[in-house]
Write a protein that holds these residues in place. Structure first.
Motif, PDB file in Angstrom:
ATOM      1  N   ALA A 478       0.825  -1.213   0.000  1.00 21.86           N
ATOM      2  CA  ALA A 478       0.000   0.000   0.000  1.00 21.86           C
ATOM      3  C   ALA A 478       0.855   1.258   0.000  1.00 21.86           C
ATOM      4  N   ALA A 479       2.046   1.167   0.606  1.00 20.04           N
ATOM      5  CA  ALA A 479       2.918   2.341   0.639  1.00 20.04           C
ATOM      6  C   ALA A 479       3.365   2.754  -0.750  1.00 20.04           C
ATOM      7  N   ALA A 480       3.330   1.800  -1.681  1.00 18.13           N
ATOM      8  CA  ALA A 480       3.769   2.113  -3.041  1.00 18.13           C
ATOM      9  C   ALA A 480       2.845   3.127  -3.702  1.00 18.13           C
ATOM     10  N   ALA A 481       1.609   3.200  -3.224  1.00 19.22           N
ATOM     11  CA  ALA A 481       0.662   4.147  -3.816  1.00 19.22           C
ATOM     12  C   ALA A 481       1.072   5.591  -3.575  1.00 19.22           C
ATOM     13  N   ASP A 482       1.944   5.810  -2.579  1.00 15.74           N
ATOM     14  CA  ASP A 482       2.384   7.171  -2.283  1.00 15.74           C
ATOM     15  C   ASP A 482       3.633   7.559  -3.060  1.00 15.74           C
ATOM     16  N   LEU A 483       4.181   6.667  -3.874  1.00 12.26           N
ATOM     17  CA  LEU A 483       5.371   6.983  -4.640  1.00 12.26           C
ATOM     18  C   LEU A 483       5.023   7.982  -5.746  1.00 12.26           C
ATOM     19  N   ASP A 484       5.985   8.824  -6.107  1.00 14.01           N
ATOM     20  CA  ASP A 484       5.733   9.790  -7.162  1.00 14.01           C
ATOM     21  C   ASP A 484       6.833   9.712  -8.207  1.00 14.01           C
ATOM     22  N   ALA A 485       6.876  10.726  -9.071  1.00 19.09           N
ATOM     23  CA  ALA A 485       7.786  10.692 -10.207  1.00 19.09           C
ATOM     24  C   ALA A 485       9.239  10.691  -9.796  1.00 19.09           C
ATOM     25  N   SER A 486       9.570  11.197  -8.614  1.00 22.16           N
ATOM     26  CA  SER A 486      10.977  11.252  -8.215  1.00 22.16           C
ATOM     27  C   SER A 486      11.591   9.863  -8.145  1.00 22.16           C
ATOM     28  N   SER A 487      10.768   8.844  -7.971  1.00 26.10           N
ATOM     29  CA  SER A 487      11.290   7.481  -7.893  1.00 26.10           C
ATOM     30  C   SER A 487      11.882   7.028  -9.218  1.00 26.10           C
ATOM     31  N   VAL A 488      11.293   7.458 -10.338  1.00 28.12           N
ATOM     32  CA  VAL A 488      11.819   7.033 -11.634  1.00 28.12           C
ATOM     33  C   VAL A 488      12.787   8.051 -12.218  1.00 28.12           C
ATOM     34  N   LEU A 489      12.874   9.230 -11.617  1.00 22.08           N
ATOM     35  CA  LEU A 489      13.861  10.210 -12.067  1.00 22.08           C
ATOM     36  C   LEU A 489      15.193  10.002 -11.366  1.00 22.08           C
ATOM     37  N   ASP A 490      15.180   9.242 -10.261  1.00 22.31           N
ATOM     38  CA  ASP A 490      16.398   8.956  -9.506  1.00 22.31           C
ATOM     39  C   ASP A 490      16.805   7.502  -9.768  1.00 22.31           C
ATOM     40  N   PRO A 491      17.904   7.275 -10.507  1.00 25.67           N
ATOM     41  CA  PRO A 491      18.293   5.899 -10.841  1.00 25.67           C
ATOM     42  C   PRO A 491      18.481   5.014  -9.631  1.00 25.67           C
ATOM     43  N   SER A 492      19.028   5.551  -8.537  1.00 27.10           N
ATOM     44  CA  SER A 492      19.262   4.722  -7.353  1.00 27.10           C
ATOM     45  C   SER A 492      17.943   4.293  -6.714  1.00 27.10           C
ATOM     46  N   ALA A 493      16.954   5.196  -6.716  1.00 27.52           N
ATOM     47  CA  ALA A 493      15.640   4.832  -6.168  1.00 27.52           C
ATOM     48  C   ALA A 493      14.938   3.838  -7.074  1.00 27.52           C
ATOM     49  N   LEU A 494      15.104   3.975  -8.364  1.00 24.88           N
ATOM     50  CA  LEU A 494      14.469   3.075  -9.317  1.00 24.88           C
ATOM     51  C   LEU A 494      14.985   1.646  -9.163  1.00 24.88           C
ATOM     52  N   ALA A 495      16.270   1.520  -8.880  1.00 22.45           N
ATOM     53  CA  ALA A 495      16.864   0.185  -8.752  1.00 22.45           C
ATOM     54  C   ALA A 495      16.294  -0.578  -7.569  1.00 22.45           C
ATOM     55  N   ASP A 496      15.789   0.133  -6.564  1.00 20.50           N
ATOM     56  CA  ASP A 496      15.256  -0.509  -5.363  1.00 20.50           C
ATOM     57  C   ASP A 496      13.779  -0.887  -5.498  1.00 20.50           C
ATOM     58  N   LEU A 497      13.149  -0.518  -6.594  1.00 22.12           N
ATOM     59  CA  LEU A 497      11.721  -0.796  -6.753  1.00 22.12           C
ATOM     60  C   LEU A 497      11.500  -2.099  -7.519  1.00 22.12           C
ATOM     61  N   PRO A 498      10.449  -2.846  -7.158  1.00 29.24           N
ATOM     62  CA  PRO A 498      10.071  -4.008  -7.979  1.00 29.24           C
ATOM     63  C   PRO A 498       9.714  -3.547  -9.385  1.00 29.24           C
ATOM     64  N   PRO A 499      10.037  -4.319 -10.407  1.00 26.24           N
ATOM     65  CA  PRO A 499       9.746  -3.902 -11.789  1.00 26.24           C
ATOM     66  C   PRO A 499       8.284  -3.534 -12.029  1.00 26.24           C
ATOM     67  N   ALA A 500       7.379  -4.290 -11.441  1.00 31.22           N
ATOM     68  CA  ALA A 500       5.955  -4.006 -11.661  1.00 31.22           C
ATOM     69  C   ALA A 500       5.567  -2.649 -11.081  1.00 31.22           C
ATOM     70  N   VAL A 501       6.140  -2.313  -9.923  1.00 35.12           N
ATOM     71  CA  VAL A 501       5.841  -1.017  -9.308  1.00 35.12           C
ATOM     72  C   VAL A 501       6.454   0.107 -10.123  1.00 35.12           C
ATOM     73  N   ALA A 502       7.691  -0.098 -10.581  1.00 33.19           N
ATOM     74  CA  ALA A 502       8.354   0.926 -11.400  1.00 33.19           C
ATOM     75  C   ALA A 502       7.559   1.200 -12.678  1.00 33.19           C
ATOM     76  N   ASP A 503       7.052   0.140 -13.311  1.00 31.64           N
ATOM     77  CA  ASP A 503       6.259   0.330 -14.525  1.00 31.64           C
ATOM     78  C   ASP A 503       4.958   1.073 -14.230  1.00 31.64           C
TER      79      ASP A 503
END
Length: 600
Positions: A478-503
């Motif tokens: 449920a916490a993933a619902a609070d993620l925003d664009a900064s997660s995919v603009l930051d390569p280090s944050a993107l690497a820590d996300l499950p692929p399905a969540v990143a997509d």
């Protein structure tokens, strides 16, 4: 007292350019094509910029380049600057400070230039801007840097409108298009070269070097203007509209700050934002009431009664909303939704910038050649609607080319419109209001960029969370619902996300920014609609001048020659003999020509 009109009794847009009894030799030197009328106004034929005029134009381009490149060159260094000076939570103030001060100063600078002349004020603006640049390079703390940026904004607020106004002083509307097109290349070159140079210099010499890098060009521009600019000018002594400035300045500050803070620092419905907007509206109403009563208003509202001026200013505002709304979010879309690198996302904007630059030059030449401009404005407006409509159809799984092609179309559209609105306004107003008319148009563009960025940003933020949540896979944290664009603009944050969540975040970001692009389409369409109703007036081929000249605030014109020829004296005597009693008919002491009145 109200300023003396500087136009002849006939409509300046349709003034005859035929010589009145003068020799062809005199006309070819750019001398008078008509004698002074009863108001002391006369026309000077233009046959091309002379050597000094060309050097003045080069100085104007250098000054504009220094101001524009100083903004774009710092972008790549901002993360390093914040790392050294702190202030991450107030990062936007580095941009906001310059933007806010510049917007407030523009109308004041335009009015003062009409009253007291352009040259001294332009040199002051250039000097203030370079002072702010030096202070920025010496900054020892974050808030000192913000102060230095405010000083730069003060200089920019003077330089931007006066550069276009001075071109209007030395070049008639019929020939002005090609020169304004060349001036537009300054912004295009700085937009492309600035970030490239900024990154290289920061990596090799440190971020402070960026601020000192442009100083030699600024000094060179200053020297060009001091040495070669000679503008014929008749001072218009009048009481400065202090109450107008006292109400307009806080109204603009409160309104622009509220627009900038709303949706980020404060909610749009918060008491702070609503209170600031309310105070801004009250002050603007007071400003309008003051302007209707004072003898020499800061902004002559009668100027807005001309539909060409009013519609051009309104259309320019809307186009700035659309242009900056797209430019700001295209790189975000490319990096966040399409997954391209920061370098490649910046490169996506290059076709847009280059097409705007090249088309602007070509259109300027065509306008000067044929003397027609509205067809280009309409075609450009239509291309803007098509280009932004194509952007609204882009999906997150499309290739970067789906962004490049619409941006190329919008670049062509902007190249066909932006400078022509300036041309239409300058052609519609008398010389005595050229400064404030140009400044009003520049202010509308500044306001459009601010409002567009803030309102469209709020629209994106409002739809972001829901769009991301709708694409999260079942069973996701449920916490993933609070993620925003900064997660995919930051390569280090993107690497820590499950692929399905990143997509899911990518697709949600794409939908949110698509909402912005969809909102831009009706804005561009409304600008096109307003342009349809702009009347196309014949472009003047002469420069308007006034007699008698005063000592205060006036300097010899570029290429001025002493004395009147016999035909001109006969014309002046004829006017005096028919002038009503009480008309000021003092004899001018020297013939004046404007910058560029003689062909090299």
């Amino acid at each position: 007292m109200p300023s003396t009109p500087s136009t002849p009794p006939t409509d300046p847009a349709t003034a005859s350019t035929a010589p009145t009894g003068k020799s062809d030799a005199a006309a070819s030197r750019g001398r008078r094509s008509s004698g002074p009328d009863r108001t002391g106004s006369y026309d000077v034929e233009f046959t091309g910029l002379d050597r000094d005029g060309k050097l003045v134009f080069a100085g104007l381009m250098l000054g504009m380049f220094v101001a524009s490149v100083s903004q774009t060159i710092v972008g790549p260094a901002m993360p390093r600057i914040v790392a050294d000076l702190g202030g991450l939570d107030y990062y936007n103030w580095v941009i906001t400070a310059a933007m806010l001060v510049s917007a407030v100063v523009v109308p004041i600078a335009g009015k003062l230039s009409d009253m007291y002349g352009r040259k001294g004020l332009y040199l002051a603006g250039l000097g203030i801007f370079m002072t702010g640049t030096i202070l920025a390079g010496l900054s020892g703390g974050f808030w000192f840097l913000v102060f230095a940026r405010a000083v730069q904004g003060l200089g920019m607020g003077i330089l931007m409108p006066l550069s276009q106004t001075i071109i209007g002083d030395i070049i008639p509307p019929r020939q002005r298009g090609k020169y304004q097109g060349l001036m537009g290349t300054v912004f295009a070159v700085s937009s492309v070269a600035g970030p490239l140079v900024g990154g290289t210099v920061t990596d090799n010499f440190g971020w402070r070097s960026l601020f000192f890098l442009t100083l030699p060009l600024g000094i060179l521009a200053f020297a060009f203007i001091v040495r070669f600019m000679r503008l014929d000018f008749t001072a218009q002594p009048a009481r400065i509209d202090v109450w107008g400035m006292a109400t307009l300045t806080p109204a603009l500050v409160l309104g622009l700050l509220a627009t900038t803070w709303a949706g980020s620092t404060y909610a749009w419905t918060s008491p702070v934002i609503l209170g600031m907007f309310a105070a801004s509206i009250v002050l603007l109403v007071a400003f309008v009431l003051i302007e209707l009563k004072v003898e020499s208003p800061l902004v002559p509202l009668s100027m807005l009664r001309d539909p060409v001026v009013a519609l051009s200013i309104a259309a320019s505002f809307l186009i700035s909303v659309a242009m900056f709304g797209a430019i700001v979010y295209i790189p975000v879309y490319a990096q966040g939704a399409m997954g391209v690198s920061a370098t490649d996302s910046g490169a996506i904007l290059i076709p847009h910038t280059l097409s705007m630059m090249l088309v602007g030059i070509v259109i300027g030449l065509l306008v000067s050649r044929f003397g027609r401009y509205k067809a280009f404005m309409l075609t450009g407006g239509l291309l803007l609607v098509v280009g932004y409509g194509a952007l609204a159809m882009v999906r997150f799984d499309d290739t970067p080319w789906h962004l490049v092609i619409p941006m190329l179309v919008t670049g062509i559209g902007l190249g066909m419109t932006v400078q022509l609105y300036t041309l239409a306004v300058q052609n519609a107003v008398p010389q005595s209001e050229l400064g404030i008319a140009t400044a009003s148009l520049q202010f509308a563009r500044n306001l459009g960029s601010t409002v567009g960025t803030a309102v469209l940003g709020a629209l994106m933020s409002a739809s972001m969370a829901g769009s991301i949540a709708s694409h999260l896979p079942d069973g996701a944290d449920a916490a993933a619902a609070d993620l925003d664009a900064s997660s995919v603009l930051d390569p280090s944050a993107l690497a820590d996300l499950p692929p399905a969540v990143a997509d899911a975040i990518r697709e949600g970001l794409a939908e949110a920014i698509s909402t912005v692009f969809i909102a831009i389409v009706p804005v561009a369409a409304l600008a096109l609609l307003l342009t349809i109703f702009i009347a196309e007036r014949p472009l003047r081929t002469t420069l308007q001048k006034r007699e008698p000249r005063t000592t205060t605030g006036s300097v010899p014109a570029i290429g001025a020659e002493d004395g009147w020829d016999e035909n001109e004296r006969q014309e002046l005597d004829a006017v005096r003999s028919s002038a009503p009693t009480g008309t000021n008919a003092s004899e001018p002491t020297r013939d004046t020509e404007t910058a560029g009145s003689r062909q090299a």
